[in-house]
Design a protein around this motif. Structure first.
Motif, PDB file in Angstrom:
ATOM      1  N   SER A 141       0.874  -1.175   0.000  1.00  0.00           N
ATOM      2  CA  SER A 141       0.000   0.000   0.000  1.00  0.00           C
ATOM      3  C   SER A 141       0.912   1.225   0.000  1.00  0.00           C
ATOM      4  O   SER A 141       2.109   1.114   0.282  1.00  0.00           O
ATOM      5  N   THR A 142       0.365   2.394  -0.276  1.00  0.00           N
ATOM      6  CA  THR A 142       1.204   3.595  -0.270  1.00  0.00           C
ATOM      7  C   THR A 142       1.744   3.871   1.134  1.00  0.00           C
ATOM      8  O   THR A 142       2.875   4.319   1.278  1.00  0.00           O
ATOM      9  N   TYR A 143       0.956   3.588   2.136  1.00  0.00           N
ATOM     10  CA  TYR A 143       1.432   3.769   3.515  1.00  0.00           C
ATOM     11  C   TYR A 143       2.648   2.877   3.760  1.00  0.00           C
ATOM     12  O   TYR A 143       3.657   3.323   4.315  1.00  0.00           O
ATOM     13  N   GLU A 144       2.562   1.618   3.349  1.00  0.00           N
ATOM     14  CA  GLU A 144       3.681   0.691   3.531  1.00  0.00           C
ATOM     15  C   GLU A 144       4.902   1.128   2.724  1.00  0.00           C
ATOM     16  O   GLU A 144       6.032   1.020   3.204  1.00  0.00           O
ATOM     17  N   LEU A 145       4.671   1.615   1.511  1.00  0.00           N
ATOM     18  CA  LEU A 145       5.784   2.122   0.701  1.00  0.00           C
ATOM     19  C   LEU A 145       6.510   3.253   1.412  1.00  0.00           C
ATOM     20  O   LEU A 145       7.738   3.294   1.441  1.00  0.00           O
ATOM     21  N   ALA A 146       5.755   4.175   1.948  1.00  0.00           N
ATOM     22  CA  ALA A 146       6.358   5.311   2.659  1.00  0.00           C
ATOM     23  C   ALA A 146       7.155   4.831   3.868  1.00  0.00           C
ATOM     24  O   ALA A 146       8.253   5.327   4.133  1.00  0.00           O
ATOM     25  N   ARG A 147       6.633   3.867   4.598  1.00  0.00           N
ATOM     26  CA  ARG A 147       7.346   3.321   5.766  1.00  0.00           C
ATOM     27  C   ARG A 147       8.627   2.602   5.341  1.00  0.00           C
ATOM     28  O   ARG A 147       9.666   2.734   5.985  1.00  0.00           O
ATOM     29  N   GLN A 148       8.563   1.831   4.278  1.00  0.00           N
ATOM     30  CA  GLN A 148       9.736   1.108   3.798  1.00  0.00           C
ATOM     31  C   GLN A 148      10.803   2.071   3.277  1.00  0.00           C
ATOM     32  O   GLN A 148      11.990   1.832   3.425  1.00  0.00           O
ATOM     33  N   ARG A 149      10.385   3.164   2.650  1.00  0.00           N
ATOM     34  CA  ARG A 149      11.344   4.163   2.178  1.00  0.00           C
ATOM     35  C   ARG A 149      12.134   4.715   3.354  1.00  0.00           C
ATOM     36  O   ARG A 149      13.345   4.848   3.293  1.00  0.00           O
ATOM     37  N   ILE A 150      11.449   4.994   4.435  1.00  0.00           N
ATOM     38  CA  ILE A 150      12.130   5.496   5.632  1.00  0.00           C
ATOM     39  C   ILE A 150      13.094   4.436   6.155  1.00  0.00           C
ATOM     40  O   ILE A 150      14.237   4.731   6.512  1.00  0.00           O
ATOM     41  N   ARG A 151      12.644   3.214   6.187  1.00  0.00           N
ATOM     42  CA  ARG A 151      13.455   2.124   6.739  1.00  0.00           C
ATOM     43  C   ARG A 151      14.727   1.867   5.930  1.00  0.00           C
ATOM     44  O   ARG A 151      15.798   1.669   6.487  1.00  0.00           O
ATOM     45  N   TYR A 152      14.620   1.863   4.590  1.00  0.00           N
ATOM     46  CA  TYR A 152      15.750   1.454   3.757  1.00  0.00           C
ATOM     47  C   TYR A 152      16.461   2.577   3.010  1.00  0.00           C
ATOM     48  O   TYR A 152      17.641   2.475   2.736  1.00  0.00           O
ATOM     49  N   PHE A 153      15.742   3.611   2.620  1.00  0.00           N
ATOM     50  CA  PHE A 153      16.303   4.593   1.690  1.00  0.00           C
ATOM     51  C   PHE A 153      16.413   6.009   2.236  1.00  0.00           C
ATOM     52  O   PHE A 153      16.814   6.908   1.518  1.00  0.00           O
ATOM     53  N   ARG A 154      16.070   6.257   3.484  1.00  0.00           N
ATOM     54  CA  ARG A 154      15.978   7.644   3.949  1.00  0.00           C
ATOM     55  C   ARG A 154      17.261   8.444   3.781  1.00  0.00           C
ATOM     56  O   ARG A 154      17.211   9.651   3.608  1.00  0.00           O
ATOM     57  N   TYR A 155      18.429   7.816   3.826  1.00  0.00           N
ATOM     58  CA  TYR A 155      19.680   8.566   3.709  1.00  0.00           C
ATOM     59  C   TYR A 155      20.121   8.772   2.259  1.00  0.00           C
ATOM     60  O   TYR A 155      20.901   9.666   1.985  1.00  0.00           O
ATOM     61  N   VAL A 156      19.641   7.929   1.364  1.00  0.00           N
ATOM     62  CA  VAL A 156      20.049   8.056  -0.041  1.00  0.00           C
ATOM     63  C   VAL A 156      18.915   8.546  -0.930  1.00  0.00           C
ATOM     64  O   VAL A 156      19.119   8.844  -2.096  1.00  0.00           O
ATOM     65  N   TRP A 157      17.713   8.645  -0.390  1.00  0.00           N
ATOM     66  CA  TRP A 157      16.544   9.061  -1.161  1.00  0.00           C
ATOM     67  C   TRP A 157      15.601   9.851  -0.267  1.00  0.00           C
ATOM     68  O   TRP A 157      14.523   9.409   0.076  1.00  0.00           O
ATOM     69  N   PRO A 158      16.029  11.051   0.148  1.00  0.00           N
ATOM     70  CA  PRO A 158      15.201  11.850   1.061  1.00  0.00           C
ATOM     71  C   PRO A 158      14.005  12.461   0.328  1.00  0.00           C
ATOM     72  O   PRO A 158      14.176  13.268  -0.583  1.00  0.00           O
ATOM     73  N   ARG A 159      12.819  12.041   0.687  1.00  0.00           N
ATOM     74  CA  ARG A 159      11.595  12.545   0.075  1.00  0.00           C
ATOM     75  C   ARG A 159      10.524  12.715   1.144  1.00  0.00           C
ATOM     76  O   ARG A 159      10.447  11.930   2.087  1.00  0.00           O
ATOM     77  N   ALA A 160       9.677  13.686   0.935  1.00  0.00           N
ATOM     78  CA  ALA A 160       8.518  13.851   1.813  1.00  0.00           C
ATOM     79  C   ALA A 160       7.556  12.695   1.551  1.00  0.00           C
ATOM     80  O   ALA A 160       7.438  12.212   0.421  1.00  0.00           O
ATOM     81  N   GLU A 161       6.887  12.267   2.583  1.00  0.00           N
ATOM     82  CA  GLU A 161       5.928  11.180   2.443  1.00  0.00           C
ATOM     83  C   GLU A 161       4.865  11.507   1.401  1.00  0.00           C
ATOM     84  O   GLU A 161       4.453  10.653   0.623  1.00  0.00           O
ATOM     85  N   ARG A 169       1.839  10.913  -4.119  1.00  0.00           N
ATOM     86  CA  ARG A 169       1.606  11.505  -5.451  1.00  0.00           C
ATOM     87  C   ARG A 169       2.223  10.647  -6.546  1.00  0.00           C
ATOM     88  O   ARG A 169       1.624  10.439  -7.595  1.00  0.00           O
ATOM     89  N   GLU A 170       3.434  10.156  -6.299  1.00  0.00           N
ATOM     90  CA  GLU A 170       4.140   9.379  -7.318  1.00  0.00           C
ATOM     91  C   GLU A 170       3.433   8.060  -7.613  1.00  0.00           C
ATOM     92  O   GLU A 170       3.341   7.644  -8.761  1.00  0.00           O
ATOM     93  N   VAL A 171       2.925   7.409  -6.592  1.00  0.00           N
ATOM     94  CA  VAL A 171       2.206   6.150  -6.799  1.00  0.00           C
ATOM     95  C   VAL A 171       0.980   6.387  -7.681  1.00  0.00           C
ATOM     96  O   VAL A 171       0.718   5.628  -8.622  1.00  0.00           O
ATOM     97  N   LYS A 172       0.238   7.443  -7.406  1.00  0.00           N
ATOM     98  CA  LYS A 172      -0.936   7.758  -8.231  1.00  0.00           C
ATOM     99  C   LYS A 172      -0.523   8.048  -9.671  1.00  0.00           C
ATOM    100  O   LYS A 172      -1.169   7.611 -10.625  1.00  0.00           O
ATOM    101  N   ARG A 173       0.553   8.788  -9.839  1.00  0.00           N
ATOM    102  CA  ARG A 173       1.030   9.142 -11.180  1.00  0.00           C
ATOM    103  C   ARG A 173       1.462   7.890 -11.946  1.00  0.00           C
ATOM    104  O   ARG A 173       1.092   7.696 -13.106  1.00  0.00           O
TER     105      ARG A 173
END
Length: 111
Positions: free
Chosen positions: A22-42, A47-51
């Motif tokens: 789900s988009t919520y899970e995607l946002a949580r996983q981004r924080i868990r794995y990519f927050r230092y190399v892919w800093p993005r607002a939740e 928006r990107e998933v919808k696009r």
């Protein structure tokens, strides 16, 4: 199509190539794995998933958790093709996004 896609697009595609989220899970996983190399607002992830879904690169299915509905997204074959094409291109010059590190994390998904 690749001109319309961003590093954020490819990161979302890569996450969904691993498993549906789900988009919520995607946002949580981004924080868990990519927050230092892919800093993005939740909100950017939502928006990107919808696009990407509107472009046919993701497929969404409604599910219910109790009385609450949620949409779980998975990558389409067209989305996998876009991700493979991106992984076959040269890495962009260093930026705060650190695209090279993101590609390193998702390299097993490419050629």
């Amino acid at each position: 199509m690749s001109a319309q896609l961003t590093t954020t697009s490819y990161a979302v595609l890569a996450q969904l190539a691993l498993r549906p989220w789900s988009t919520y899970e995607l946002a949580r996983q981004r924080i868990r794995y990519f927050r230092y190399v892919w800093p993005r607002a939740e909100s950017a992830i939502y928006r990107e998933v919808k696009r990407l879904s509107s472009m046919g690169l993701l497929d969404g299915k409604k599910e219910h958790v109790g009385k609450r509905a949620r949409t779980v997204y998975s990558i389409t074959e067209e989305g996998r093709g876009a991700l493979r094409d991106w992984l076959a291109t040269p890495v962009s010059p260093f930026a705060m996004d650190f695209e090279a590190m993101l590609r390193l994390f998702v390299a097993p998904l490419g050629p």
